[in-house]
Motif scaffolding. Sequence first.
Motif, PDB file in Angstrom:
ATOM      1  N   SER A 305       0.686  -1.202   0.311  1.00  0.00           N
ATOM      2  CA  SER A 305      -0.036   0.069   0.041  1.00  0.00           C
ATOM      3  C   SER A 305       0.937   1.292   0.006  1.00  0.00           C
ATOM      4  CB  SER A 305      -0.921  -0.068   1.051  1.00  0.00           C
ATOM      5  OG  SER A 305      -0.069   0.070   2.520  1.00  0.00           O
ATOM      6  N   PRO A 306       0.399   2.430  -0.319  1.00  0.00           N
ATOM      7  CA  PRO A 306       1.169   3.486  -0.312  1.00  0.00           C
ATOM      8  C   PRO A 306       1.531   4.151   0.969  1.00  0.00           C
ATOM      9  CG  PRO A 306      -0.898   3.957  -1.791  1.00  0.00           C
ATOM     10  CD  PRO A 306      -0.917   2.605  -1.132  1.00  0.00           C
ATOM     11  N   ASP A 307       2.524   4.928   1.215  1.00  0.00           N
ATOM     12  CA  ASP A 307       2.734   5.558   2.512  1.00  0.00           C
ATOM     13  C   ASP A 307       1.537   6.247   2.791  1.00  0.00           C
ATOM     14  OD1 ASP A 307       4.422   6.055   5.032  1.00  0.00           O
ATOM     15  OD2 ASP A 307       4.770   7.869   3.725  1.00  0.00           O
ATOM     16  N   ARG A 308       1.220   7.271   1.821  1.00  0.00           N
ATOM     17  CA  ARG A 308       0.460   8.449   1.924  1.00  0.00           C
ATOM     18  C   ARG A 308      -0.403   8.773   0.852  1.00  0.00           C
ATOM     19  NH1 ARG A 308       5.830   9.473   1.680  1.00  0.00           N
ATOM     20  NH2 ARG A 308       6.504  11.115   0.591  1.00  0.00           N
ATOM     21  N   CYS A 309      -1.232   9.760   0.860  1.00  0.00           N
ATOM     22  CA  CYS A 309      -1.860  10.049  -0.477  1.00  0.00           C
ATOM     23  C   CYS A 309      -2.436  11.660  -0.176  1.00  0.00           C
ATOM     24  CB  CYS A 309      -3.294   9.119  -0.539  1.00  0.00           C
ATOM     25  SG  CYS A 309      -4.602   9.461   0.394  1.00  0.00           S
ATOM     26  N   LYS A 310      -2.751  12.386  -1.356  1.00  0.00           N
ATOM     27  CA  LYS A 310      -3.528  13.313  -1.166  1.00  0.00           C
ATOM     28  C   LYS A 310      -4.478  13.300  -2.106  1.00  0.00           C
ATOM     29  CE  LYS A 310      -0.390  16.701  -3.570  1.00  0.00           C
ATOM     30  NZ  LYS A 310       0.196  17.883  -3.710  1.00  0.00           N
ATOM     31  N   LEU A 311      -5.639  14.447  -2.213  1.00  0.00           N
ATOM     32  CA  LEU A 311      -6.375  14.749  -3.396  1.00  0.00           C
ATOM     33  C   LEU A 311      -6.598  16.103  -3.752  1.00  0.00           C
ATOM     34  CD1 LEU A 311      -8.580  12.615  -4.957  1.00  0.00           C
ATOM     35  CD2 LEU A 311     -10.404  13.509  -3.398  1.00  0.00           C
ATOM     36  N   ASP A 312      -6.780  16.228  -4.830  1.00  0.00           N
ATOM     37  CA  ASP A 312      -7.047  17.692  -5.166  1.00  0.00           C
ATOM     38  C   ASP A 312      -8.249  17.745  -6.606  1.00  0.00           C
ATOM     39  OD1 ASP A 312      -4.620  19.205  -3.938  1.00  0.00           O
ATOM     40  OD2 ASP A 312      -3.877  17.585  -5.048  1.00  0.00           O
ATOM     41  N   GLY A 313      -8.671  19.028  -6.476  1.00  0.00           N
ATOM     42  CA  GLY A 313      -9.700  18.934  -7.472  1.00  0.00           C
ATOM     43  C   GLY A 313      -9.700  20.406  -8.374  1.00  0.00           C
ATOM     44  N   CYS A 314     -10.348  20.233  -9.592  1.00  0.00           N
ATOM     45  CA  CYS A 314     -10.239  21.588 -10.234  1.00  0.00           C
ATOM     46  C   CYS A 314     -11.366  21.559 -11.192  1.00  0.00           C
ATOM     47  CB  CYS A 314      -8.891  21.581 -11.083  1.00  0.00           C
ATOM     48  SG  CYS A 314      -8.919  20.481 -12.391  1.00  0.00           S
ATOM     49  N   ILE A 315     -11.640  22.752 -11.962  1.00  0.00           N
ATOM     50  CA  ILE A 315     -12.816  22.956 -12.681  1.00  0.00           C
ATOM     51  C   ILE A 315     -12.132  22.999 -14.118  1.00  0.00           C
ATOM     52  CG2 ILE A 315     -14.436  24.440 -13.990  1.00  0.00           C
ATOM     53  CD1 ILE A 315     -15.344  25.123 -11.049  1.00  0.00           C
ATOM     54  N   LEU A 316     -12.305  22.116 -15.282  1.00  0.00           N
ATOM     55  CA  LEU A 316     -11.964  22.132 -16.653  1.00  0.00           C
ATOM     56  C   LEU A 316     -13.006  22.209 -17.333  1.00  0.00           C
ATOM     57  CD1 LEU A 316      -8.904  19.716 -16.300  1.00  0.00           C
ATOM     58  CD2 LEU A 316      -8.778  22.235 -16.220  1.00  0.00           C
ATOM     59  N   THR A 317     -12.857  22.768 -18.499  1.00  0.00           N
ATOM     60  CA  THR A 317     -13.714  22.645 -19.706  1.00  0.00           C
ATOM     61  C   THR A 317     -13.409  21.609 -20.213  1.00  0.00           C
ATOM     62  OG1 THR A 317     -12.464  24.289 -21.120  1.00  0.00           O
ATOM     63  CG2 THR A 317     -14.375  25.166 -19.774  1.00  0.00           C
ATOM     64  N   THR A 318     -14.313  21.076 -21.588  1.00  0.00           N
ATOM     65  CA  THR A 318     -13.661  20.078 -22.267  1.00  0.00           C
ATOM     66  C   THR A 318     -12.472  20.419 -23.077  1.00  0.00           C
ATOM     67  OG1 THR A 318     -16.020  19.095 -22.652  1.00  0.00           O
ATOM     68  CG2 THR A 318     -14.296  18.423 -24.278  1.00  0.00           C
ATOM     69  N   GLN A 319     -12.261  21.446 -23.670  1.00  0.00           N
ATOM     70  CA  GLN A 319     -11.310  21.990 -24.273  1.00  0.00           C
ATOM     71  C   GLN A 319      -9.886  22.070 -23.469  1.00  0.00           C
ATOM     72  OE1 GLN A 319     -10.917  22.557 -27.775  1.00  0.00           O
ATOM     73  NE2 GLN A 319      -8.509  22.105 -26.977  1.00  0.00           N
ATOM     74  N   GLU A 320     -10.243  22.474 -22.307  1.00  0.00           N
ATOM     75  CA  GLU A 320      -8.934  22.344 -21.233  1.00  0.00           C
ATOM     76  C   GLU A 320      -8.506  21.280 -21.120  1.00  0.00           C
ATOM     77  OE1 GLU A 320      -9.859  26.629 -18.775  1.00  0.00           O
ATOM     78  OE2 GLU A 320     -10.956  24.706 -18.203  1.00  0.00           O
ATOM     79  N   GLU A 321      -9.355  20.102 -20.718  1.00  0.00           N
ATOM     80  CA  GLU A 321      -9.105  18.678 -20.543  1.00  0.00           C
ATOM     81  C   GLU A 321      -8.403  18.038 -21.706  1.00  0.00           C
ATOM     82  OE1 GLU A 321     -11.275  14.732 -21.115  1.00  0.00           O
ATOM     83  OE2 GLU A 321     -12.139  15.461 -19.164  1.00  0.00           O
ATOM     84  N   GLU A 322      -8.599  18.452 -22.781  1.00  0.00           N
ATOM     85  CA  GLU A 322      -8.029  17.793 -24.097  1.00  0.00           C
ATOM     86  C   GLU A 322      -6.587  18.473 -24.120  1.00  0.00           C
ATOM     87  OE1 GLU A 322     -10.425  18.830 -27.283  1.00  0.00           O
ATOM     88  OE2 GLU A 322     -11.943  17.279 -26.978  1.00  0.00           O
ATOM     89  N   ASP A 323      -6.456  19.788 -23.606  1.00  0.00           N
ATOM     90  CA  ASP A 323      -5.051  20.428 -23.773  1.00  0.00           C
ATOM     91  C   ASP A 323      -4.178  19.565 -22.496  1.00  0.00           C
ATOM     92  OD1 ASP A 323      -5.907  22.037 -25.639  1.00  0.00           O
ATOM     93  OD2 ASP A 323      -6.446  23.712 -24.116  1.00  0.00           O
ATOM     94  N   MET A 324      -4.911  19.334 -21.436  1.00  0.00           N
ATOM     95  CA  MET A 324      -3.963  18.796 -20.350  1.00  0.00           C
ATOM     96  C   MET A 324      -3.710  17.284 -20.901  1.00  0.00           C
ATOM     97  SD  MET A 324      -3.546  20.927 -18.029  1.00  0.00           S
ATOM     98  CE  MET A 324      -3.254  21.997 -19.292  1.00  0.00           C
TER      99      MET A 324
END
Length: 412
Positions: A305-324
Motif C-alpha cells: 500500500s502507499p505510505d500516504r496520499c492527497k487529493l486535489d480538484g479543479c474545474i476544466l472545460t472539455t477543451q481544457e481537459e483535451e489540452d491537459m
Amino acid sequence: MADYPKERKPAGFPDFIHLIDLASETVGGKILFATDDFFAPAENLIKSDAPSFKAHEYTEFGKWMDGWETRRKRIPGHDWCIIKLGIQGIIRGFDVDVSYFMGNYAPRMSIQAANLPEDKLQEFPERGIRMGAEATSEEFEAIAELKSENWNYLVPMAELKPGNPSSSHNYFPVHSQQKWTHIRLNIFPDGGIARLRVYGAGQRDWTATDPKEPLDLVTIAYGGLCVGFSNAYFGHPNNMIGVGSAKSMADGWETARRLDRPPVLENDENGILLVPGCEWAVFRLGHPGVITQIEVDTKHFKGNSPDRCKLDGCILTTQEEEDMIKQKWDLPDHKWKPLLPVTKLSPNQNHLFDSLTLELQDVITHARLTIAPDGGVSRLRLKGFPSSICLLRPREKPSMRFSVKTGFRANL
C-alpha cells in the motif's frame, strides 16, 4: 421485424478499449439467454480475464474451450444470446475476441441493443451451469417478450477474422449517443467466440437524484473515467472507481516500485517516509459537483500500500481537459484545490475522510489522487452532490488518450 443490415468490415485498432467494459461480470453483467451452450457456456463471454487454452483438456461434450461455443448447426436459423449490461450507458465500441477459436470461430456476427426500463422486465429462468444444452421452449417463450429481433443494430453483420491464435481481436466502433441496457449478440450461423467486450461510459439520470443523499460522483457506473495517470504497471486506475468492493489486488490500481527510492528509508518527525517522487491518477467526474466525503480503500494491499496520499480538484472545460491530456497533465498547481491534505495510509484498510470543501462548497469537474511513493489502492469513492454547473459539452468521441510517465510500462 428490423431491416436486415448490410455487411461491413471491422475498423482498425481503436482508442475506445481504454474505456469501461459495461458487460463484464465484474460490474454485474449477466447472460439472460443463449440459443445453445453445447461446447462452452455463454457466461464465458463476459469473464474479466483474458481467454486461455488447455491443449489436452476435454469434457464429455468435446474440446474444452474458454468462450461461448455452440454445436454445429443442423437445423435452420443461427445462434444468438442476450446480455444484460452491468452498467447502463453509452456504448463506444466492441471487441469481439475469437482467441484460440482457430477452426471453430463464428465466421460472422452482428450486435443489436435496447434500452429497457426495469419495471417492464420480467424474471427470466435461471440458467445455472450450462454445457451440452440448448435453450428450452420455456426460455424461448420468456425471451420472446423482449422482441429482441427488432432491437437497434449497433454493428451490422460483419466478418470475423481469427488472426493470431492467442490474440484475435475484432474491433467495431459505435456512433450512438443513446443509453443502452441490453445487447443481443448474433453469430452466423454457429461457432465460438472467446470474449465480448462492450466498451463505453456509464450514464445516470441526474435529475432524479435525492438532493439530501450524497452520491459517488466518480464511479464508473455514473460516467466517471480516468483521463490520465503516471503509472499503471499492475492495474489500471479505472479499477479504483469500479462497482462494489475490490475482489483482489488485480481489481485495483497498482504502480511499479519507483526506481528513485533511496537505499535506506527514513521517517521525518511526523512519521512520514522521506522518499522522493509520487504517482498520480486524474479522473473526470460523472457530473460536476461538490465533494463532501472521500474514501480511500487499500483492501488486499497488505505489503504494497502507499505510505500516504492527497487529493486535489479543479474545474476544466472539455477543451481544457483535451489540452491537459496533450500536456501530460502539467497543470499549474494554483489550478488545483486541495480536497484532502497529505495523509498517512495503512495497509488493507478502508479510510474515510471529510473533504476540505465542506465549508467552501467548491465545485469541481476533475480530481487528482496522488500516492507516495508508490503502491496500490483498491477503491476511490468521492461522495458529494451534483452541481447545476456543467462546463463539459457532450462529446461525440470522448478523449481516451492517457499520459504515462517516461520510463514506466503501462499494462492496460
